[in-house]
Design a protein around this motif. Structure first.
Motif, PDB file in Angstrom:
ATOM      1  N   TYR C   8     -42.325  25.373 -41.740  1.00 11.37           N
ATOM      2  CA  TYR C   8     -43.595  25.717 -42.222  1.00 11.37           C
ATOM      3  C   TYR C   8     -44.308  26.293 -41.217  1.00 11.37           C
ATOM      4  O   TYR C   8     -44.186  25.551 -40.191  1.00 11.37           O
ATOM      5  CB  TYR C   8     -44.286  24.736 -43.088  1.00 11.37           C
ATOM      6  N   PRO C   9     -45.370  27.164 -41.322  1.00 14.65           N
ATOM      7  CA  PRO C   9     -45.642  28.041 -40.070  1.00 14.65           C
ATOM      8  C   PRO C   9     -46.899  27.276 -39.912  1.00 14.65           C
ATOM      9  O   PRO C   9     -47.709  27.035 -38.792  1.00 14.65           O
ATOM     10  CB  PRO C   9     -46.229  29.161 -40.621  1.00 14.65           C
ATOM     11  N   ASP C  10     -47.637  26.447 -40.585  1.00 12.57           N
ATOM     12  CA  ASP C  10     -49.026  25.552 -40.434  1.00 12.57           C
ATOM     13  C   ASP C  10     -48.886  24.265 -41.080  1.00 12.57           C
ATOM     14  O   ASP C  10     -48.183  23.928 -41.979  1.00 12.57           O
ATOM     15  CB  ASP C  10     -50.181  26.567 -40.898  1.00 12.57           C
ATOM     16  N   PRO C  11     -49.839  23.372 -40.504  1.00 10.94           N
ATOM     17  CA  PRO C  11     -49.490  22.164 -41.083  1.00 10.94           C
ATOM     18  C   PRO C  11     -50.091  21.820 -42.526  1.00 10.94           C
ATOM     19  O   PRO C  11     -49.718  21.030 -43.530  1.00 10.94           O
ATOM     20  CB  PRO C  11     -50.505  21.129 -40.359  1.00 10.94           C
ATOM     21  N   ASP C  12     -50.904  22.705 -43.203  1.00 12.34           N
ATOM     22  CA  ASP C  12     -51.523  22.714 -44.485  1.00 12.34           C
ATOM     23  C   ASP C  12     -50.034  22.938 -45.441  1.00 12.34           C
ATOM     24  O   ASP C  12     -49.999  22.270 -46.379  1.00 12.34           O
ATOM     25  CB  ASP C  12     -52.791  23.752 -44.851  1.00 12.34           C
ATOM     26  N   SER C  13     -49.317  24.041 -45.078  1.00  9.49           N
ATOM     27  CA  SER C  13     -48.110  23.939 -46.151  1.00  9.49           C
ATOM     28  C   SER C  13     -47.146  23.041 -45.805  1.00  9.49           C
ATOM     29  O   SER C  13     -46.636  22.662 -46.880  1.00  9.49           O
ATOM     30  CB  SER C  13     -47.753  25.485 -45.809  1.00  9.49           C
ATOM     31  N   ALA C  14     -46.998  22.494 -44.616  1.00  5.52           N
ATOM     32  CA  ALA C  14     -46.108  21.380 -44.431  1.00  5.52           C
ATOM     33  C   ALA C  14     -46.688  20.079 -45.429  1.00  5.52           C
ATOM     34  O   ALA C  14     -45.982  19.522 -45.994  1.00  5.52           O
ATOM     35  CB  ALA C  14     -46.094  20.943 -42.928  1.00  5.52           C
ATOM     36  N   ARG C 158     -36.046  24.909 -54.377  1.00  5.59           N
ATOM     37  CA  ARG C 158     -37.006  25.561 -55.062  1.00  5.59           C
ATOM     38  C   ARG C 158     -38.385  24.995 -54.562  1.00  5.59           C
ATOM     39  O   ARG C 158     -39.457  25.626 -54.373  1.00  5.59           O
ATOM     40  CB  ARG C 158     -36.828  25.332 -56.666  1.00  5.59           C
ATOM     41  N   ARG C 159     -38.301  23.657 -54.543  1.00  6.03           N
ATOM     42  CA  ARG C 159     -39.696  22.928 -53.979  1.00  6.03           C
ATOM     43  C   ARG C 159     -40.049  23.050 -52.757  1.00  6.03           C
ATOM     44  O   ARG C 159     -41.242  23.339 -52.628  1.00  6.03           O
ATOM     45  CB  ARG C 159     -39.620  21.465 -54.504  1.00  6.03           C
ATOM     46  N   LEU C 160     -39.061  23.407 -51.872  1.00  2.00           N
ATOM     47  CA  LEU C 160     -39.476  23.744 -50.482  1.00  2.00           C
ATOM     48  C   LEU C 160     -40.102  24.840 -50.355  1.00  2.00           C
ATOM     49  O   LEU C 160     -41.148  25.326 -49.729  1.00  2.00           O
ATOM     50  CB  LEU C 160     -38.385  23.514 -49.427  1.00  2.00           C
ATOM     51  N   CYS C 161     -39.497  26.011 -51.126  1.00  2.00           N
ATOM     52  CA  CYS C 161     -40.004  27.303 -51.039  1.00  2.00           C
ATOM     53  C   CYS C 161     -41.378  27.272 -51.650  1.00  2.00           C
ATOM     54  O   CYS C 161     -42.364  28.132 -51.040  1.00  2.00           O
ATOM     55  CB  CYS C 161     -38.993  28.421 -51.966  1.00  2.00           C
ATOM     56  N   SER C 162     -41.709  26.504 -52.850  1.00  2.00           N
ATOM     57  CA  SER C 162     -42.801  26.948 -53.579  1.00  2.00           C
ATOM     58  C   SER C 162     -44.062  26.278 -52.870  1.00  2.00           C
ATOM     59  O   SER C 162     -45.009  26.876 -52.689  1.00  2.00           O
ATOM     60  CB  SER C 162     -42.789  25.951 -54.793  1.00  2.00           C
ATOM     61  N   ALA C 163     -43.744  25.330 -51.464  1.00  2.00           N
ATOM     62  CA  ALA C 163     -44.723  25.118 -50.965  1.00  2.00           C
ATOM     63  C   ALA C 163     -44.943  26.081 -49.804  1.00  2.00           C
ATOM     64  O   ALA C 163     -45.957  25.756 -48.911  1.00  2.00           O
ATOM     65  CB  ALA C 163     -44.303  23.632 -50.085  1.00  2.00           C
ATOM     66  N   GLY C 164     -44.324  27.067 -49.528  1.00  2.00           N
ATOM     67  CA  GLY C 164     -44.504  28.052 -48.608  1.00  2.00           C
ATOM     68  C   GLY C 164     -43.760  28.114 -47.471  1.00  2.00           C
ATOM     69  O   GLY C 164     -43.912  28.752 -46.265  1.00  2.00           O
ATOM     70  N   ALA C 165     -42.387  27.646 -47.642  1.00  2.00           N
ATOM     71  CA  ALA C 165     -41.263  27.903 -46.653  1.00  2.00           C
ATOM     72  C   ALA C 165     -40.875  29.339 -46.608  1.00  2.00           C
ATOM     73  O   ALA C 165     -40.499  29.660 -47.719  1.00  2.00           O
ATOM     74  CB  ALA C 165     -40.217  26.882 -46.758  1.00  2.00           C
ATOM     75  N   GLY C 166     -40.819  30.092 -45.543  1.00  2.00           N
ATOM     76  CA  GLY C 166     -40.044  31.310 -45.768  1.00  2.00           C
ATOM     77  C   GLY C 166     -38.893  31.240 -45.859  1.00  2.00           C
ATOM     78  O   GLY C 166     -38.138  32.095 -46.601  1.00  2.00           O
ATOM     79  N   ASP C 167     -38.062  30.405 -45.380  1.00  2.00           N
ATOM     80  CA  ASP C 167     -36.535  30.271 -45.317  1.00  2.00           C
ATOM     81  C   ASP C 167     -36.348  28.934 -45.480  1.00  2.00           C
ATOM     82  O   ASP C 167     -36.740  28.160 -44.851  1.00  2.00           O
ATOM     83  CB  ASP C 167     -36.222  31.034 -43.975  1.00  2.00           C
TER      84      ASP C 167
END
Lengths: 249, 454, 173
Positions: C8-14, C158-167
């Motif tokens: 995740y690129p930023d703490p909010d999406s993490a 699917r859930r990891l992607c939904s939170a904003g993980a690019g990959d």
């Protein structure tokens, strides 16, 4: 479990004896026979001219000269200074290896084998009476044959100082013990005392009230060197007698 | 504060680890040969005995002890300053801390060699260590040299840990960005650091405890070094002011060394955007404060001696103020107060890096002279005037001193090749801390941030 | 060990990722302990950075200091009694200097205990292969699940992607 006190007594096998010296400035003529005798007795290294100029000469006893008044009306005062064998010696506490310690007869003993040469003791000594072997000592032939076999020769990097000729003390004590008798006052003397032609130096047991040294030490002419430092020196200096002052006032 | 992405920060700060210019090799070779020269001089002294130094009776301590005290003083740059800044949570500390902590470790290592060099029989130095030996005898704990031994070792262990602990995450970063044998080495030294919240919390807590613990240790170290002198009944040494006087002088010279090191690193490693003029400005204020405190101590000590008018103390007093050592004494005052204090008092000059360096260099000279003036005149002018003497350092002492001054930048140059000189993770952490939560800047040392998030 | 994780690129999406995983942990049959968080710097102003924060390290350090001081005091008085030599008219067990050494060993005890506690509780050194991604060093935050049941891999992905993980990547070691 022995208490600290018992343990200390065991280590020290305490004797009721405290060696001391009296220097009568009235008698000292500044002849420096004591310096010579000390060198011969204690195998003190002769450092040579070059080293002596740099302040590395080693004389366990030195005769300090002080001039009073202005020429031509000058008075010279001789003051033989050697280790004062302090009761509370500043040199002993600062040594990290116990090379300098207080022995059972009130002497500041120096154990050469323990010395690592921090030279801290020499700084702490207010009397500048500790000497350091900056170089290995050497004696030109045939002077090497006159070395005293009772005294170890000190190598480079070691601190040394006046011992009140501890080798003579030990020898006399052993002789007396073997003969099952008490040590007599004046039975033996350190080399400097022995060689003094005017008997300006007196050596003996300060704890024996009958000894010559303790009687002289109690003289009202007596004082200790740098007494206010609280080092409790075992050497008493007798200042020049009143007759001198009377003549010169 | 600059705005850079984490990736840019990585690239900037890891650059010195990855590329080496020919100038670096020249510098290492030049400094290395000076160090080797110093080691050769020491070898010569080991072979021929301490007699090759200029020491004599009654000046039994000379340049070696001066160097020892001086380097211990420099070591206060680091850990103490960095710990104070950590405890007070000064935000501007982030690019400064590791730079400072490295100075501490290296100067302590250099300082610790001097008592051994100084010994008459250096091969027996281990007799200072309390270990059960067949001789049955232990070291004497009444001797200040034993206090030194314990204090310096505690400080060395403490400041080495203080430098090492926050380096693990950066080692891990280097590990992830390198290949081959370098990757293998950094995997080992990073101890398998991954960056779980647990690891971060433990590291931060450990650093907080260490920062609190290291400050009293640092104070005790230089106090005990001063007691090496103050415990002996030597005129000019036997003074209760020595503890705080030495600590203040140590911090003073330490900050000066830090400013110089930072200025050099800034130019050398192109860290212009990380070590900003504001950092030098803050350190300049500290240096100014210490300069004034140092002057206060010198004045208090001089006044007490002069007013007391005790003959043997006065001999030392006059020999330093107007006698043979006076030119050194007044050079010291000029270097420590008259040059730096006016420069650092003017905001316009202080905020220029060049000027803070101009103020710092004389401080290094002045503080070395201060230690020399404490050691030598008191010894050469003892209580019995008959035994007064002099002292002139020999080439061996000068060569070893020069070697030690070259050893410091050499160790530093080697260090920046293996460890990022600015703590990368702490810098990044400083970037994403919410500035909105920070209260107004407190003038002086600390720009505090609230307890949340820390 | 197997793991599935997203960067995740930023703490909010993490933080979002951690929350969506926490929501699903019971349904998918893994425990919170299995959620792994790795970052290149501490994020204490986000709840995911607050995991495992509790520690008694200061108390351990204080105890270590106490032990160091007591051992130090015992040691020096032991050595002074073991070979008692009089110097300078001082007592055999010399209290003032002993206080100095005791102080130094107290601090040394505290410092060494702190370092030891850090190493032990932060589980380092540990050179075994664990889930890791070099992206952590570039400022990304790794959120994933270790040893999740085979059946729910897709759901986690699917859930990891939904939170904003690019990959979303997999790790096996």
């Amino acid at each position: 479990m022995a208490t600290v006190k018992e343990q200390t007594q065991k280590t020290y096998r305490l004797k009721k004896r405290r060696w001391g010296m009296v220097v009568d400035e009235d008698r000292c003529t500044g002849c420096e026979a004591c310096v010579l005798a000390c060198h011969a007795e204690n195998n003190i290294a002769i450092v040579g001219e070059g080293q002596a100029v740099r302040g590395r000469a080693m004389h366990w006893i030195r005769v300090e000269r002080y001039y009073e008044g202005k020429f031509p009306d000058v008075k010279v005062k001789y003051q033989p200074v050697f280790c004062q064998q302090c009761g509370d010696a500043p040199c002993e506490v600062v040594c990290p290896t116990y090379a300098s310690y207080h022995n059972a007869e009130g002497l500041n003993a120096q154990v050469y084998n323990r010395c690592i040469g921090t030279r801290y003791c020499a700084n702490a000594c207010p009397y500048d009476d500790r000497f350091f072997n900056f170089e290995n000592p050497s004696w030109d032939k045939p002077l090497n044959l006159q070395l005293n076999p009772d005294v170890s020769v000190r190598s480079v990097g070691i601190m040394e100082k006046c011992t009140f000729c501890i080798q003579r003390i030990k020898a006399a004590e052993m002789n007396a013990e073997a003969a099952k008798r008490q040590l007599a006052d004046g039975e033996f003397n350190p080399a400097c005392v022995q060689s003094c032609p005017t008997e300006a130096l007196v050596f003996g047991d300060l704890d024996d009230p009958e000894s010559k040294v303790s009687r002289l030490a109690g003289s009202n002419r007596g004082s200790k060197l740098l007494e206010d430092l609280g080092t409790k020196p075992s050497v008493t200096y007798l200042r020049r007698g009143t007759w001198y002052d009377e003549q010169n006032t | 504060m600059m705005n850079k992405t984490p990736e840019q920060i990585n690239q900037d700060l890891l650059l010195p680890l990855n590329s080496t210019s020919w100038r670096y090799y020249v510098a290492v070779a030049a400094l290395g040969s000076l160090v080797i020269m110093g080691l050769c001089a020491w070898g010569y002294q080991l072979d021929n005995g301490i007699g090759v130094s200029g020491l004599d009776r009654p000046v039994f301590w000379g340049v070696y002890i001066t160097d020892f005290v001086f380097w211990i003083g420099i070591s206060h740059a680091g850990t103490l300053i960095s710990a104070i800044l950590r405890v007070s949570n000064a935000k501007w500390r982030r690019p400064v801390t590791r730079c400072a902590e490295a100075i501490t470790v290296f100067s302590l290592l250099i300082a610790a060699t001097f008592p051994v060099i100084h010994l008459g029989r250096p091969w027996l130095f281990f007799w200072l260590i309390p270990y059960p030996s067949e001789r049955g005898i232990w070291p004497q704990f009444r001797s200040p040299l034993l206090w030194d031994f314990f204090a310096i070792n505690t400080y060395l262990i403490g400041s080495f840990s203080f430098l090492l602990l926050p380096s693990f995450p950066d080692f891990a970063l280097v590990r992830d960005r390198s290949t081959g044998w370098r990757r293998r080495i950094y995997s080992i030294v990073s101890l398998g650091w991954r960056g779980t919240p647990k690891q971060w919390h433990r590291l931060e807590m450990a650093m907080r405890i260490m920062a609190v613990a290291i400050i009293p240790v640092a104070v005790s170290v230089h106090t005990i070094v001063s007691w090496d002198f103050a415990m002996a009944p030597v005129p000019g040494w036997h003074s209760t002011i020595f503890g705080p006087y030495f600590v203040a002088g140590a911090i003073f010279s330490g900050i000066a060394a830090l400013i110089i090191a930072m200025a050099v690193l800034r130019k050398l490693l192109h860290l212009e955007e990380y070590l900003e003029p504001i950092h030098f400005d803050h350190l300049g204020k500290l240096l100014l404060a210490m300069s004034l405190i140092w002057f206060y101590f010198v004045f208090a000590e001089s006044l007490t001696i002069w007013y007391g008018n005790e003959p043997s103390e006065m001999t030392v007093f006059w020999v330093t103020r107007s006698g043979q050592f006076s030119w050194l004494f007044w050079t010291m005052v000029i270097c420590n107060v008259i040059i730096p204090a006016p420069i650092l008092s003017v905001k316009r000059l202080r905020s220029k890096i060049g000027w803070t360096v101009v103020a710092s260099i004389p401080v290094i000279v002045g503080m070395w002279l201060e230690r020399f003036l404490i050691v030598v005149p008191s010894l050469s002018h003892g209580r019995l005037p008959y035994a007064h003497g002099g002292y002139r350092p020999s080439w061996v002492e000068i060569a070893i001193t020069v070697g030690s001054f070259a050893a410091m930048p050499l160790l530093y140059l080697l260090f920046i090749k293996v460890v990022p000189i600015i703590s990368i993770w702490e810098l990044k952490l400083g970037q994403h801390e919410k500035p909105a939560e920070a209260p107004a800047t407190v003038p002086g040392i600390a720009e505090s941030v609230p307890a949340s998030g820390r | 060990m197997r793991a599935i994780y997203g960067l995740y690129p930023d703490p909010d999406s993490a933080q979002r990722a951690v929350e969506v995983l926490q929501d699903a942990e019971r349904a998918l049959g893994f425990k919170e302990k299995q959620i792994v968080v790795l970052s290149g710097e501490p994020y204490e102003d986000h709840p995911f950075g607050q995991r495992d924060k509790k520690t008694i390290m200061p108390w351990i350090a204080a105890a270590g200091g106490l032990v160091g001081g007591l051992l130090g005091f015992w040691f020096i008085s032991f050595t002074q009694k073991a070979y008692p030599l009089i110097t300078g008219g001082m007592q055999i067990v010399t209290k003032w200097p002993d206080g100095i050494i005791t102080y130094e060993l107290t601090m040394l005890g505290a410092i060494l205990t702190t370092v030891a506690t850090l190493l032990i509780t932060a589980r380092i050194p540990d050179w075994r292969r664990h889930v890791f991604d070099p992206g952590v060093g570039e400022g990304k935050i790794l959120i994933g699940v270790v040893n999740a049941p085979e059946s729910c891999q897709d759901e986690i992905r699917r859930r990891l992607c939904s939170a904003g993980a690019g990959d979303v990547k997999e790790f096996a070691g």
